[in-house]
Design a protein around this motif. Structure first.
Motif, mmCIF file in Angstrom:
data_model
loop_
_atom_site.group_PDB
_atom_site.id
_atom_site.type_symbol
_atom_site.label_atom_id
_atom_site.label_comp_id
_atom_site.label_asym_id
_atom_site.label_seq_id
_atom_site.Cartn_x
_atom_site.Cartn_y
_atom_site.Cartn_z
ATOM 1 N N GLU A 5 0.888 -1.176 0.031
ATOM 2 C CA GLU A 5 0.148 0.096 0.125
ATOM 3 C C GLU A 5 0.778 1.147 -0.024
ATOM 4 O OE1 GLU A 5 -3.820 -1.604 2.437
ATOM 5 O OE2 GLU A 5 -2.168 -0.910 3.393
ATOM 6 N N ARG A 6 2.096 1.146 0.846
ATOM 7 C CA ARG A 6 2.947 2.294 1.024
ATOM 8 C C ARG A 6 3.319 2.672 -0.723
ATOM 9 N NH1 ARG A 6 4.768 0.377 5.790
ATOM 10 N NH2 ARG A 6 6.646 -0.404 4.734
ATOM 11 N N GLN A 7 3.765 1.535 -1.122
ATOM 12 C CA GLN A 7 4.518 1.484 -2.519
ATOM 13 C C GLN A 7 3.530 2.355 -3.543
ATOM 14 O OE1 GLN A 7 5.901 -2.260 -3.959
ATOM 15 N NE2 GLN A 7 7.594 -1.051 -5.082
ATOM 16 N N GLN A 8 2.291 1.732 -3.488
ATOM 17 C CA GLN A 8 1.309 2.149 -4.367
ATOM 18 C C GLN A 8 1.000 3.845 -4.042
ATOM 19 O OE1 GLN A 8 -0.004 0.841 -7.154
ATOM 20 N NE2 GLN A 8 -0.602 3.123 -7.291
ATOM 21 N N ALA A 9 0.854 4.081 -2.889
ATOM 22 C CA ALA A 9 0.847 5.456 -2.556
ATOM 23 C C ALA A 9 1.981 6.131 -3.021
ATOM 24 C CB ALA A 9 0.664 5.388 -1.022
ATOM 25 N N TRP A 10 3.265 5.696 -2.795
ATOM 26 C CA TRP A 10 4.047 6.528 -3.423
ATOM 27 C C TRP A 10 4.449 6.491 -4.781
ATOM 28 C CZ3 TRP A 10 7.443 10.049 -1.888
ATOM 29 C CH2 TRP A 10 7.408 10.741 -0.542
ATOM 30 N N THR A 12 2.034 6.999 -6.842
ATOM 31 C CA THR A 12 0.908 8.006 -6.989
ATOM 32 C C THR A 12 1.617 9.330 -6.882
ATOM 33 O OG1 THR A 12 -1.143 6.746 -6.479
ATOM 34 C CG2 THR A 12 -1.283 8.927 -6.496
ATOM 35 N N ARG A 13 2.456 9.509 -5.824
ATOM 36 C CA ARG A 13 3.157 10.914 -5.530
ATOM 37 C C ARG A 13 4.191 10.854 -6.356
ATOM 38 N NH1 ARG A 13 3.084 8.283 0.554
ATOM 39 N NH2 ARG A 13 1.392 9.200 1.267
ATOM 40 N N ILE A 14 5.004 9.924 -6.905
ATOM 41 C CA ILE A 14 6.038 10.454 -7.641
ATOM 42 C C ILE A 14 5.326 10.763 -9.134
ATOM 43 C CG2 ILE A 14 7.648 9.082 -9.202
ATOM 44 C CD1 ILE A 14 8.360 7.491 -6.528
ATOM 45 N N GLU A 15 4.157 10.177 -9.379
ATOM 46 C CA GLU A 15 3.485 10.641 -10.829
ATOM 47 C C GLU A 15 3.017 12.309 -10.563
ATOM 48 O OE1 GLU A 15 0.150 8.056 -11.603
ATOM 49 O OE2 GLU A 15 1.396 6.317 -11.885
ATOM 50 N N ASN A 16 2.598 12.364 -9.485
ATOM 51 C CA ASN A 16 2.209 13.803 -8.924
ATOM 52 C C ASN A 16 3.418 14.785 -8.914
ATOM 53 O OD1 ASN A 16 -0.590 13.026 -9.088
ATOM 54 N ND2 ASN A 16 -0.328 13.067 -6.498
ATOM 55 N N TYR A 40 14.314 8.207 -1.635
ATOM 56 C CA TYR A 40 14.220 6.583 -1.231
ATOM 57 C C TYR A 40 13.256 5.918 -2.543
ATOM 58 C CZ TYR A 40 13.130 2.507 1.010
ATOM 59 O OH TYR A 40 12.834 1.295 1.571
ATOM 60 N N TRP A 41 12.053 6.653 -2.474
ATOM 61 C CA TRP A 41 10.957 5.966 -2.982
ATOM 62 C C TRP A 41 11.257 5.904 -4.499
ATOM 63 C CZ3 TRP A 41 8.065 2.162 -1.474
ATOM 64 C CH2 TRP A 41 8.010 2.219 -0.071
ATOM 65 N N LEU A 42 11.833 7.047 -4.942
ATOM 66 C CA LEU A 42 12.184 7.074 -6.643
ATOM 67 C C LEU A 42 13.209 5.997 -6.933
ATOM 68 C CD1 LEU A 42 12.666 10.637 -7.190
ATOM 69 C CD2 LEU A 42 11.225 9.492 -8.387
ATOM 70 N N LYS A 43 14.092 5.693 -5.957
ATOM 71 C CA LYS A 43 15.063 4.547 -6.124
ATOM 72 C C LYS A 43 14.315 3.314 -6.014
ATOM 73 C CE LYS A 43 19.531 3.074 -5.119
ATOM 74 N NZ LYS A 43 20.490 3.376 -3.936
ATOM 75 N N GLN A 44 13.390 3.071 -5.018
ATOM 76 C CA GLN A 44 12.646 1.853 -4.811
ATOM 77 C C GLN A 44 11.856 1.382 -5.942
ATOM 78 O OE1 GLN A 44 13.192 -0.253 -2.176
ATOM 79 N NE2 GLN A 44 15.015 0.880 -1.841
ATOM 80 N N ILE A 45 11.190 2.442 -6.500
ATOM 81 C CA ILE A 45 10.126 2.254 -7.526
ATOM 82 C C ILE A 45 10.784 2.171 -8.778
ATOM 83 C CG2 ILE A 45 8.040 3.390 -8.645
ATOM 84 C CD1 ILE A 45 7.263 3.900 -5.655
ATOM 85 N N GLU A 46 11.504 3.322 -9.214
ATOM 86 C CA GLU A 46 12.362 3.343 -10.767
ATOM 87 C C GLU A 46 13.532 2.519 -10.783
ATOM 88 O OE1 GLU A 46 11.945 7.545 -11.387
ATOM 89 O OE2 GLU A 46 9.805 7.514 -11.458
ATOM 90 N N GLY A 47 14.251 2.220 -9.752
ATOM 91 C CA GLY A 47 15.454 1.639 -9.969
ATOM 92 C C GLY A 47 16.488 2.753 -9.985
ATOM 93 N N PRO A 48 17.835 2.209 -10.218
ATOM 94 C CA PRO A 48 19.048 3.275 -10.426
ATOM 95 C C PRO A 48 18.683 4.197 -11.651
ATOM 96 C CG PRO A 48 19.659 0.934 -10.995
ATOM 97 C CD PRO A 48 18.311 1.013 -10.557
ATOM 98 N N PRO A 49 19.253 5.425 -11.720
ATOM 99 C CA PRO A 49 19.243 6.072 -12.813
ATOM 100 C C PRO A 49 19.919 5.430 -14.070
ATOM 101 C CG PRO A 49 20.405 7.414 -10.883
ATOM 102 C CD PRO A 49 20.243 6.087 -10.642
#
Length: 110
Positions: A5-10, A12-16, A40-49
């Motif tokens: 649920e936290r991951q899904q919330a983030w 959405t936040r990252i999209e925003n 942190y969540w950008l890295k968790q969700i999108e992986g490394p640059p």
């Protein structure tokens, strides 16, 4: 809230955040999050640059450097490159973009 649920919330936040056009600092402050949470969540969700991801498609082409013959017929300041059976002679003012395209074509052919 569990991790999914936290991951899904983030997500959405990252999209925003991405849609906002704001910097990380401005977006984080405006949305009551720390910049560290956002990173942190950008890295968790999108992986490394992309620049830090492995490039498995990269290949190395062996290059052999040989000294020029004693009596070279090349003008001073020029360079000759051999790609397979092809030979390219360059003057000091060569067009690097054009050379790049030529080498791509020769690489596929040779």
């Amino acid at each position: 809230m569990n991790r999914a649920e936290r991951q899904q919330a983030w997500r959405t936040r990252i999209e925003n955040y991405r849609a906002s056009g704001q910097t990380m600092v401005v977006w984080s402050k405006a949305n009551n999050h720390t910049i560290h949470e956002l990173k942190y969540w950008l890295k968790q969700i999108e992986g490394p640059p992309k620049s830090k991801r492995s490039k498995s498609a990269s290949t190395f082409i062996p290059v052999t450097v040989t000294p020029p013959p004693a009596r070279s017929n090349l003008p001073t300041g020029s360079l000759r490159i051999h790609v397979g059976a092809a030979s390219i002679e360059l003057s000091e003012s060569f067009d690097s973009t054009q050379l790049r395209e030529i080498v791509k074509v020769l690489k596929d052919l040779c």
